[in-house]
Design a protein around this motif. Structure first.
Motif, PDB file in Angstrom:
ATOM      1  N   PHE A  69       0.685  -1.380   0.005  1.00 13.31           N
ATOM      2  CA  PHE A  69       0.028  -0.456  -0.034  1.00 13.31           C
ATOM      3  C   PHE A  69       1.079   0.988  -0.119  1.00 13.31           C
ATOM      4  N   THR A  70       0.394   2.149  -0.073  1.00 13.71           N
ATOM      5  CA  THR A  70       1.290   3.762  -0.738  1.00 13.71           C
ATOM      6  C   THR A  70      -0.426   4.487  -0.019  1.00 13.71           C
ATOM      7  N   MET A  71      -0.294   5.950  -0.036  1.00 14.28           N
ATOM      8  CA  MET A  71      -1.413   7.095   0.148  1.00 14.28           C
ATOM      9  C   MET A  71      -0.429   8.293  -0.224  1.00 14.28           C
ATOM     10  N   GLU A  72      -1.530   8.652  -0.437  1.00 16.96           N
ATOM     11  CA  GLU A  72      -1.716  10.496  -0.840  1.00 16.96           C
ATOM     12  C   GLU A  72      -2.654  11.123  -0.771  1.00 16.96           C
ATOM     13  N   ASN A  73      -2.496  11.899   0.151  1.00 18.73           N
ATOM     14  CA  ASN A  73      -2.555  12.919   1.035  1.00 18.73           C
ATOM     15  C   ASN A  73      -4.129  12.524   1.761  1.00 18.73           C
ATOM     16  N   GLY A  74      -3.538  11.584   2.779  1.00 11.63           N
ATOM     17  CA  GLY A  74      -4.435  11.062   3.006  1.00 11.63           C
ATOM     18  C   GLY A  74      -5.270   9.642   2.478  1.00 11.63           C
TER      19      GLY A  74
ATOM     20  N   TYR B 151      -3.824   3.790  -1.860  1.00 14.89           N
ATOM     21  CA  TYR B 151      -3.860   3.462  -2.398  1.00 14.89           C
ATOM     22  C   TYR B 151      -2.856   2.389  -3.088  1.00 14.89           C
ATOM     23  N   ASP B 152      -3.283   0.867  -3.972  1.00 12.63           N
ATOM     24  CA  ASP B 152      -1.981   0.166  -3.807  1.00 12.63           C
ATOM     25  C   ASP B 152      -0.680   0.728  -4.194  1.00 12.63           C
ATOM     26  N   LYS B 153       0.293  -0.200  -3.924  1.00 15.99           N
ATOM     27  CA  LYS B 153       1.919   0.559  -3.755  1.00 15.99           C
ATOM     28  C   LYS B 153       1.796   1.048  -5.618  1.00 15.99           C
ATOM     29  N   GLY B 154       1.762   0.709  -6.562  1.00  8.97           N
ATOM     30  CA  GLY B 154       1.834   1.345  -7.539  1.00  8.97           C
ATOM     31  C   GLY B 154       1.167   2.000  -7.964  1.00  8.97           C
ATOM     32  N   LYS B 155      -0.344   2.205  -7.086  1.00  5.56           N
ATOM     33  CA  LYS B 155      -0.574   4.004  -6.861  1.00  5.56           C
ATOM     34  C   LYS B 155      -2.254   3.510  -8.835  1.00  5.56           C
ATOM     35  N   GLU B 156      -2.336   2.521  -8.565  1.00  4.05           N
ATOM     36  CA  GLU B 156      -3.276   2.172 -10.050  1.00  4.05           C
ATOM     37  C   GLU B 156      -4.438   2.230  -9.672  1.00  4.05           C
ATOM     38  N   THR B 157      -4.330   1.656  -8.070  1.00  2.00           N
ATOM     39  CA  THR B 157      -6.052   1.268  -7.710  1.00  2.00           C
ATOM     40  C   THR B 157      -6.405   2.128  -6.506  1.00  2.00           C
ATOM     41  N   LEU B 158      -7.111   2.904  -6.676  1.00  2.93           N
ATOM     42  CA  LEU B 158      -8.208   3.780  -5.662  1.00  2.93           C
ATOM     43  C   LEU B 158      -8.833   2.763  -4.163  1.00  2.93           C
ATOM     44  N   LEU B 159      -8.117   2.957  -3.331  1.00  4.57           N
ATOM     45  CA  LEU B 159      -8.970   1.492  -2.415  1.00  4.57           C
ATOM     46  C   LEU B 159      -9.834   2.101  -1.425  1.00  4.57           C
ATOM     47  N   LEU B 160      -9.295   3.312  -1.166  1.00  3.02           N
ATOM     48  CA  LEU B 160     -10.121   3.534   0.441  1.00  3.02           C
ATOM     49  C   LEU B 160      -9.664   5.171   0.288  1.00  3.02           C
TER      50      LEU B 160
ATOM     51  N   ILE C 231     -11.516   1.766  -9.718  1.00  2.00           N
ATOM     52  CA  ILE C 231     -11.598   2.353  -8.239  1.00  2.00           C
ATOM     53  C   ILE C 231     -12.161   1.438  -7.716  1.00  2.00           C
ATOM     54  N   ALA C 232     -11.965   0.802  -6.244  1.00  2.00           N
ATOM     55  CA  ALA C 232     -11.586  -0.094  -5.384  1.00  2.00           C
ATOM     56  C   ALA C 232     -13.413  -0.648  -4.891  1.00  2.00           C
ATOM     57  N   GLY C 233     -13.661  -1.588  -4.750  1.00  2.00           N
ATOM     58  CA  GLY C 233     -15.489  -1.935  -4.041  1.00  2.00           C
ATOM     59  C   GLY C 233     -15.545  -1.333  -2.376  1.00  2.00           C
ATOM     60  N   CYS C 234     -16.125  -0.123  -2.563  1.00  2.00           N
ATOM     61  CA  CYS C 234     -16.660   0.266  -1.043  1.00  2.00           C
ATOM     62  C   CYS C 234     -14.849   1.304  -0.971  1.00  2.00           C
ATOM     63  N   ALA C 235     -14.814   2.071  -1.954  1.00  2.00           N
ATOM     64  CA  ALA C 235     -13.409   3.087  -1.890  1.00  2.00           C
ATOM     65  C   ALA C 235     -14.562   3.391  -1.238  1.00  2.00           C
ATOM     66  N   PHE C 236     -15.256   4.640  -1.391  1.00  2.00           N
ATOM     67  CA  PHE C 236     -16.171   5.680  -1.228  1.00  2.00           C
ATOM     68  C   PHE C 236     -17.193   5.575  -0.696  1.00  2.00           C
ATOM     69  N   GLN C 237     -16.543   4.677  -0.472  1.00  2.00           N
ATOM     70  CA  GLN C 237     -18.300   4.177   1.232  1.00  2.00           C
ATOM     71  C   GLN C 237     -18.362   4.974   2.147  1.00  2.00           C
ATOM     72  N   ASN C 238     -19.480   6.036   2.094  1.00  2.00           N
ATOM     73  CA  ASN C 238     -20.275   6.970   3.198  1.00  2.00           C
ATOM     74  C   ASN C 238     -18.882   8.459   2.726  1.00  2.00           C
ATOM     75  N   ALA C 239     -18.571   8.615   1.815  1.00  2.00           N
ATOM     76  CA  ALA C 239     -17.173   9.672   1.559  1.00  2.00           C
ATOM     77  C   ALA C 239     -17.661  11.086   1.428  1.00  2.00           C
ATOM     78  N   PRO C 240     -17.691  12.019   2.061  1.00  2.00           N
ATOM     79  CA  PRO C 240     -18.681  13.488   2.333  1.00  2.00           C
ATOM     80  C   PRO C 240     -17.919  14.041   1.193  1.00  2.00           C
ATOM     81  N   VAL C 241     -17.683  13.474   0.062  1.00  2.00           N
ATOM     82  CA  VAL C 241     -17.606  14.642  -1.156  1.00  2.00           C
ATOM     83  C   VAL C 241     -19.003  15.530  -1.991  1.00  2.00           C
ATOM     84  N   ASP C 242     -18.686  16.421  -2.641  1.00  2.00           N
ATOM     85  CA  ASP C 242     -19.807  17.088  -2.914  1.00  2.00           C
ATOM     86  C   ASP C 242     -19.474  16.095  -4.505  1.00  2.00           C
TER      87      ASP C 242
END
Length: 536
Positions: free
Chosen positions: A370-375, A378-387, A406-417
């Motif tokens: 895994f890796t992270m960007e701006n919190g 993502y997966d290590k290769g940053k090809e899949t947005l996980l959560l 975009i992985a399953g449930c990746a944006f579950q309940n996410a507060p994005v307009d």
């Protein structure tokens, strides 16, 4: 004269001949006594050789021994191929014994010369090195093994300890358990104090100490024996601690206690627990113990379903470095959790619903999965947005270029307009946006299939744009949505599952926007023709 000598010689010859024919043939055996072997404080092995002569036999065979003429014991010996032996037991320590071998053929008896040996004397007890089993803010559990008591009854057995600012050494007695183990719990220790402990044993011969083990009492708890966290915490501190750091091995019983301290019991009931910050970096999760939640039990190197479910007091947690699997809904309902750090060895990480304050994921730099960007995870290769963190409020989020899925449930309940996708995104997981707070979503042209229930429960969603490559829409895709407009950029109407638009009054209230010149295609395609308003 010569006749006399001749007579004497004849008598001798006749006598010799008679002796060969009628003389005794049952002769006593020849005995050889060996030095005693296998000598201890209370035992010794005696042995000897027996060589039969003529037609002799052995009827009785004894070893005779004693520490004085008044204390003589005859012991029947066990015959061996070479002779005889016996194991003496119940001897007195540090005592000299005399012994010999006696054998009878039924008619006569022979015995060896006398030899002697000395049993080893009793000694002071023998201890293994002491170990610290666990420690907490005001308690510690120590353990040692009594190798032997030295042959004497113990007069003292336990542990002596003292604080760094105290000259007085205190003693706590201990009872022997199986295999010589003895342990003690040191209580009422002072917080933030250095202590030195050593095991102690004494008998009539002398006393013995192990080397000192030193530790410091603080909020860092050490557990070497799974299931003993309750011994360290104690009832007095269970509902008082707000922050702890733990190292060592924890099983289901330990996590049951942690839930209790975090404000939730094993069945989800509220408790008076105040714990809010939990640091488990040096913990190893192991199987065993009681269930930690309902009928759930721990597995090795795994954070299981519901382990911290509904622990709303939890504000911060550092996961164990050795954990490899984090199952779904480990942190479900942890409404106070703001940051979640994914450690070195995690290979599988599933989402947890209801973490409404979670603003960022952090990932160990040595994690290979895994890796992270701006919190955002993502997966290590940053090809899949996980959560996407459920508590990360953002007006507009555009998925970075290079992300393909975009992985399953990746944006579950996410507060994005508003969610916008880069052109590189070509795949969506099941329920990828389930329950998200989206008002507007624009999908990329590379996505050909809209998976089942992808927008399920997005009650605030008003506008969705499907890219030009859209070919198929699955069942319950917009279940629970109240769309005001649906924009489809595909020239050819996408095929739809029979229940693609189930769960909403789409055909009456939603405006369908289609590419210029394609209105009639949509009008005569099922189920697109059911929309009352179709606008090019």
């Amino acid at each position: 004269m010569y006749k006399f000598y001749f007579y004497i010689i004849c008598c001798v010859m006749v006598g010799t001949a008679c002796s060969k024919e009628t003389g005794p043939t049952v002769l006593p055996p020849t005995l050889t006594l060996h030095e005693a072997t296998g000598i201890t404080r209370n035992t010794a092995c005696l042995s000897g050789e027996i060589a039969l002569n003529g037609d002799g036999v052995v009827r009785d065979c004894y070893f005779v021994y004693g520490s004085s003429p008044e204390e003589v014991v005859r012991v029947a010996a066990t015959r061996t191929e070479e002779g005889a032996e016996v194991m003496l037991e119940g001897l007195k320590a540090g005592t000299e014994y005399y012994y010999y071998l006696e054998v009878s053929n039924g008619g006569s008896a022979v015995r060896t010369d006398v030899l002697h040996f000395r049993t080893y004397p009793n000694t002071e007890p023998v201890l293994e090195e002491m170990v610290l089993i666990n420690k907490g803010p005001t308690t510690a559990v120590v353990q040692c093994v009594l190798v032997e008591d030295g042959g004497e009854a113990l007069s003292f057995l336990g542990f002596k300890y003292r604080g760094e600012r105290s000259a007085e050494e205190l003693f706590v007695a201990a009872e022997l358990e199986e295999e010589g183990v003895f342990r003690a719990r040191l209580t009422d220790l002072n917080l933030s104090t250095s202590y030195a402990v050593r095991a102690y044993a004494a008998n009539a011969v002398g006393e013995v100490y192990t080397g000192e083990v030193k530790f410091v009492t603080d909020n860092a708890i050490y557990i070497s024996e799974p299931g003993t966290l309750s011994e360290v915490i104690g009832e007095r501190l269970k509902y008082e601690l707000t922050e702890i750091s733990i190292s060592g091995k924890l099983n289901g019983s330990d996590f049951r206690l942690l839930r209790d301290m975090l404000g939730r019991g094993v069945d989800g009931e509220e408790t008076p627990g105040k714990l809010s910050r939990l640091y488990l970096t040096d913990v190893q999760v192991v199987e065993g113990g009681m269930s930690y939640y309902s009928s759930r039990y721990t597995a090795n190197d795994t954070l299981g379903y519901g382990m911290f479910m509904n622990c709303s007091n939890l504000l911060e947690v550092a996961l164990p470095n050795t954990v490899k699997v984090v199952e779904k809904d480990v942190f479900k309902g942890c409404t106070g959790l703001t940051v979640l750090t994914i450690p070195d060895e995690v290979r599988s990480f599933a989402s947890s619903e209801g973490c409404i304050s979670l603003k960022e994921f952090r990932v160990s730099v040595v994690n290979s999965s895994f890796t992270m960007e701006n919190g955002i995870l993502y997966d290590k290769g940053k090809e899949t947005l996980l959560l996407y963190p459920e508590g990360r409020v953002q007006t507009v989020f555009e998925i970075p270029e290079g992300v393909k899925k975009i992985a399953g449930c990746a944006f579950q309940n996410a507060p994005v307009d508003t969610l916008m996708m880069a052109h590189s995104v070509v795949g969506l997981g099941l329920q990828a946006f389930r329950g998200a707070k989206f008002k507007k979503v624009i999908l990329s042209d590379g996505i050909t299939t809209i998976p089942g229930a992808v927008f399920q429960g997005c009650t605030g969603l008003r506008s969705v744009t499907l890219g030009s490559g859209t070919m198929y829409i699955s069942d319950y895709c917009f279940d629970g949505c109240m769309l005001e407009e649906l924009r489809v950029l595909a020239d050819i109407p996408p095929a739809c599952a029979s229940k693609a638009f189930e769960g909403g009054n789409f055909f009456d209230s939603c405006v369908l926007y289609v590419p210029s010149g394609c209105k009639n295609r949509y009008r005569y395609a099922d189920p697109w023709g059911k929309f009352r308003r179709v606008v090019e």
